[in-house]
Design an enzyme around this catalytic site. Sequence first.
Site: not given
Length: 311
Positions: A82, A126, A149
């Site tokens: 990422k 994460q 997200d």
Amino acid sequence: VNRYFSNNTYFRTYVFKKFGLWNVCAFIILIMIIDGKKEAEVLREEIKKEIISIKNKTNKSPALTVILVGDFAPSQIYVKNKEKISKEVGINSNVIKYPKDVSEEEILKKIKELNNDKNVSGILVQLPLPDQISKEKVINLIDPLKDVDGFSPINVGNLASGYNAIVPCTPLGCLLLLKKVEKNLSGKHAVIIGRSNLNGKPLAQLLLKENCTVTITHSKTKNLKEECLKADILIAAVGVANLVKKDWVKSGSVIIDVGINKQGDKIVGDVNFEEVKDKVKAITPVPGGVGPMTIACLLKNTLECFKARLT
Ligand code: NAP
């Protein structure tokens, strides 16, 4: 295609004579393997161009902060990926690492700090997190306007209400791939296998918004095969290798395979690709289908969060 098959004796002497050259070519072309890698590249290029254009006007760029807790190997790989891809499109990416025994209090304090930091456009924690940290508390605390997200209850609620929302990256990637093969989704019967908050549920909301008729199935669904056979669009987000077989899919349907399963040293999807591919109109491969689009959509969400703060 013409030259390749014209040089092949079997095609020249039997298949072409029986069905005609152009019918054979049309049949070959009609089965579309949806190239997620290529589509993700196109999307990343668009994002990069937009970031350059905004930077030229405002001298500002998006910034994504990722919180990584512990040393879980797959998480470390995802975060590294990422970070690399963010930088390639011009997103300033910052990874804050914590040891696996960090307290919940410390993580929540950092999220509050990032929420108030004008220079941070997006925050990503994460997952999975170690047991001492509540995933729910973390997700609830992230500013919904920085929630790249799309997991916060505000974004989930907005999506369910049909309002503007930050949409979870994998379902958004699935929708963008679907639209490459089906310009008009209205009235199509979409069957989703899987009802997770990450994939199945947001996908259902997105497809409802596109006027699909949506069926969500899961591990307790009776007659799963019969449900799948009704699908114009079948999306598998299960985590069971090769669950969907040839006799589960309708001819001419579109198949999106979200699954990522390890089988020996290979990665396979939830759909038996080899069996199914000749029966359907289009299908995503694994790897190289939904996966690359997921990361590209994270960049897209980061850019959207950044743009929302510019005005
Ligand atoms: P999850 O939270 O474990 O949910 C799986 C869903 O599948 C659940 O709703 C479960 O039903 C259902 N299910 C399990 N076994 C089933 C069966 N035999 N028949 C019918 N339904 C069944 O998984 P997830 O996080 O959504 O992920 C699903 C898959 O997508 C995994 O392979 C994951 O690695 C992959 N994934 C890929 C990407 C990508 O970028 N390509 C991103 C995220 C995840 P119940 O609700 O009844 O338990």
